[in-house]
Design an enzyme around this catalytic site. Structure first.
Site, PDB file in Angstrom:
ATOM      1  N   LYS A  11       0.834  -1.193   0.000  1.00 17.65           N
ATOM      2  CA  LYS A  11       0.000   0.000   0.000  1.00 17.65           C
ATOM      3  C   LYS A  11       0.880   1.260   0.000  1.00 17.65           C
ATOM      4  O   LYS A  11       2.089   1.174   0.250  1.00 17.65           O
ATOM      5  CB  LYS A  11      -0.904  -0.018   1.242  1.00 17.65           C
ATOM      6  N   TYR A  51     -12.287  -2.783  -3.025  1.00 21.39           N
ATOM      7  CA  TYR A  51     -12.820  -2.729  -1.656  1.00 21.39           C
ATOM      8  C   TYR A  51     -14.341  -2.726  -1.623  1.00 21.39           C
ATOM      9  O   TYR A  51     -14.936  -2.266  -0.645  1.00 21.39           O
ATOM     10  CB  TYR A  51     -12.280  -1.485  -0.942  1.00 21.39           C
ATOM     11  N   PHE A  59     -15.359   4.178   7.203  1.00 23.62           N
ATOM     12  CA  PHE A  59     -14.005   4.550   6.772  1.00 23.62           C
ATOM     13  C   PHE A  59     -13.774   4.346   5.270  1.00 23.62           C
ATOM     14  O   PHE A  59     -12.679   4.580   4.773  1.00 23.62           O
ATOM     15  CB  PHE A  59     -12.944   3.775   7.570  1.00 23.62           C
ATOM     16  N   ARG A  94      -1.317 -14.007   4.904  1.00 23.12           N
ATOM     17  CA  ARG A  94      -2.016 -13.305   5.998  1.00 23.12           C
ATOM     18  C   ARG A  94      -1.197 -13.368   7.289  1.00 23.12           C
ATOM     19  O   ARG A  94      -1.183 -12.418   8.074  1.00 23.12           O
ATOM     20  CB  ARG A  94      -3.401 -13.928   6.252  1.00 23.12           C
ATOM     21  N   THR A 100      -5.287  -6.906  10.970  1.00 25.05           N
ATOM     22  CA  THR A 100      -5.674  -5.681  10.254  1.00 25.05           C
ATOM     23  C   THR A 100      -5.312  -4.418  11.036  1.00 25.05           C
ATOM     24  O   THR A 100      -4.745  -3.477  10.479  1.00 25.05           O
ATOM     25  CB  THR A 100      -7.209  -5.700  10.015  1.00 25.05           C
ATOM     26  N   ARG A 111       2.743  -5.874   9.769  1.00 23.37           N
ATOM     27  CA  ARG A 111       1.892  -4.825  10.337  1.00 23.37           C
ATOM     28  C   ARG A 111       2.252  -4.550  11.790  1.00 23.37           C
ATOM     29  O   ARG A 111       2.200  -3.407  12.249  1.00 23.37           O
ATOM     30  CB  ARG A 111       0.420  -5.234  10.206  1.00 23.37           C
ATOM     31  N   ASN A 125      -1.465   0.084   7.403  1.00 21.66           N
ATOM     32  CA  ASN A 125      -1.032  -1.278   7.717  1.00 21.66           C
ATOM     33  C   ASN A 125      -0.216  -1.936   6.599  1.00 21.66           C
ATOM     34  O   ASN A 125      -0.142  -3.150   6.500  1.00 21.66           O
ATOM     35  CB  ASN A 125      -2.220  -2.139   8.170  1.00 21.66           C
ATOM     36  N   HIS A 128      -1.837  -5.156   1.674  1.00 20.68           N
ATOM     37  CA  HIS A 128      -3.076  -5.924   1.545  1.00 20.68           C
ATOM     38  C   HIS A 128      -2.696  -7.369   1.256  1.00 20.68           C
ATOM     39  O   HIS A 128      -1.748  -7.618   0.510  1.00 20.68           O
ATOM     40  CB  HIS A 128      -3.918  -5.386   0.383  1.00 20.68           C
ATOM     41  N   GLU A 139      -9.545 -11.045  -6.698  1.00 24.59           N
ATOM     42  CA  GLU A 139      -8.564  -9.956  -6.629  1.00 24.59           C
ATOM     43  C   GLU A 139      -7.393 -10.168  -7.592  1.00 24.59           C
ATOM     44  O   GLU A 139      -6.939  -9.212  -8.222  1.00 24.59           O
ATOM     45  CB  GLU A 139      -8.059  -9.807  -5.193  1.00 24.59           C
TER      46      GLU A 139
HETATM   47  P1  IDP Z   1      -7.592  -6.774   5.849  1.00 19.45           P
HETATM   48  O1  IDP Z   1      -6.839  -5.741   5.023  1.00 19.45           O
HETATM   49  O2  IDP Z   1      -6.779  -7.267   7.004  1.00 19.45           O
HETATM   50  O3  IDP Z   1      -8.157  -7.902   5.004  1.00 19.45           O
HETATM   51  P2  IDP Z   1     -10.301  -5.689   5.951  1.00 19.45           P
HETATM   52  O4  IDP Z   1     -11.263  -5.862   7.073  1.00 19.45           O
HETATM   53  O5  IDP Z   1     -10.555  -6.421   4.672  1.00 19.45           O
HETATM   54  O6  IDP Z   1      -8.836  -6.030   6.512  1.00 19.45           O
HETATM   55  O7  IDP Z   1     -10.208  -4.134   5.662  1.00 19.45           O
HETATM   56  C1  IDP Z   1      -9.542  -3.649   4.515  1.00 19.45           C
HETATM   57  C2  IDP Z   1      -8.735  -2.427   4.907  1.00 19.45           C
HETATM   58  O8  IDP Z   1      -9.616  -1.417   5.387  1.00 19.45           O
HETATM   59  C3  IDP Z   1      -7.735  -2.649   6.047  1.00 19.45           C
HETATM   60  O9  IDP Z   1      -6.514  -3.222   5.638  1.00 19.45           O
HETATM   61  C4  IDP Z   1      -7.561  -1.236   6.541  1.00 19.45           C
HETATM   62  O10 IDP Z   1      -6.706  -0.487   5.666  1.00 19.45           O
HETATM   63  C5  IDP Z   1      -8.968  -0.681   6.423  1.00 19.45           C
HETATM   64  N1  IDP Z   1      -9.712  -0.860   7.667  1.00 19.45           N
HETATM   65  C6  IDP Z   1     -10.337  -1.987   8.103  1.00 19.45           C
HETATM   66  N2  IDP Z   1     -10.940  -1.791   9.289  1.00 19.45           N
HETATM   67  C7  IDP Z   1     -10.688  -0.504   9.612  1.00 19.45           C
HETATM   68  C8  IDP Z   1     -11.059   0.321  10.725  1.00 19.45           C
HETATM   69  O11 IDP Z   1     -11.722  -0.107  11.673  1.00 19.45           O
HETATM   70  N3  IDP Z   1     -10.608   1.597  10.709  1.00 19.45           N
HETATM   71  C9  IDP Z   1      -9.867   2.104   9.693  1.00 19.45           C
HETATM   72  N4  IDP Z   1      -9.509   1.394   8.618  1.00 19.45           N
HETATM   73  C10 IDP Z   1      -9.912   0.097   8.579  1.00 19.45           C
HETATM   74 MG    MG Z   2      -9.656  -7.936   3.563  1.00 23.71          MG
END
Ligand code: IDP
Ligand code: MG
Length: 152
Positions: A11, A51, A59, A94, A100, A111, A125, A128, A139
């Site tokens: 990212k 997304y 967010f 992962r 996350t 992360r 973080n 992805h 994806e």
């Molecule tokens: P992941 O990236 O670990 O799969 P997801 O739940 O798919 O997590 O969320 C995608 C992205 O959205 C996260 O990597 C992060 O950048 C953002 N994100 C997820 N949850 C939050 C949150 O609670 N606050 C702010 N950003 C979030």
């Molecule tokens: Mg995800």
């Protein structure tokens, strides 16, 4: 264990902070095989499609700005897209990435070591990693044309 493909994105916080090499190194060490790699200028359309499952989240608008590099000064919206293949590649990637929320990610994960929550409350973080088989397939197809991937 099945051989899977998975999508990794370094990212904009990751590319901005020069963590691309580290991400590749950790995925190498996890035994995964790189089958696709390119720098991508992320359009609004691609960001929203990637997304789309999170479109209802509060967010979401900031997430689109984040993945397009708008918080990191990238006028060219740069992200590094990587496709990996291997046994249990999705789970392994992962595990390399960590949780996350960077505050909850284990210290040995990318992360956990390099992610942060900014003073404005945004998650940064670093990368992805596809979350399951259905997402990974969708994806990898979204980010790579078939001729951009090494053959199985
Ligand atoms: P992941 O990236 O670990 O799969 P997801 O739940 O798919 O997590 O969320 C995608 C992205 O959205 C996260 O990597 C992060 O950048 C953002 N994100 C997820 N949850 C939050 C949150 O609670 N606050 C702010 N950003 C979030
Ligand atoms: Mg995800």
């Amino acid at each position: 264990m099945a051989v899977e493909k998975t999508l990794i994105l370094v990212k904009p916080d990751g590319t901005h902070r020069k963590l691309t090499g580290l991400v590749i190194d950790r995925l190498d060490a996890a035994g995964l095989e790189m089958v696709g790699a390119k720098m991508v200028s992320v359009s609004e359309k691609l960001a929203r499609e990637h997304y789309k499952a999170l479109a209802d989240k509060p967010f979401f608008p900031d997430l689109i700005k984040y993945i397009r590099g708008e918080f990191h000064g990238f006028k060219d919206h740069r992200v590094m897209a990587l496709a990996y293949r291997g046994e249990n590649a999705i789970g392994k990637a992962r595990a390399v990435a960590g949780a996350t929320n960077p505050e909850h990610a284990s210290p040995g994960t990318i992360r956990g070591s390099f992610g942060r929550i900014t003073t404005t409350g945004h998650f940064e973080n670093v990368l992805h990693a596809s979350s399951d088989e259905a997402d990974a397939e969708r994806e990898v197809k979204l980010w790579f044309r078939p001729d951009e991937l090494l053959k199985d």
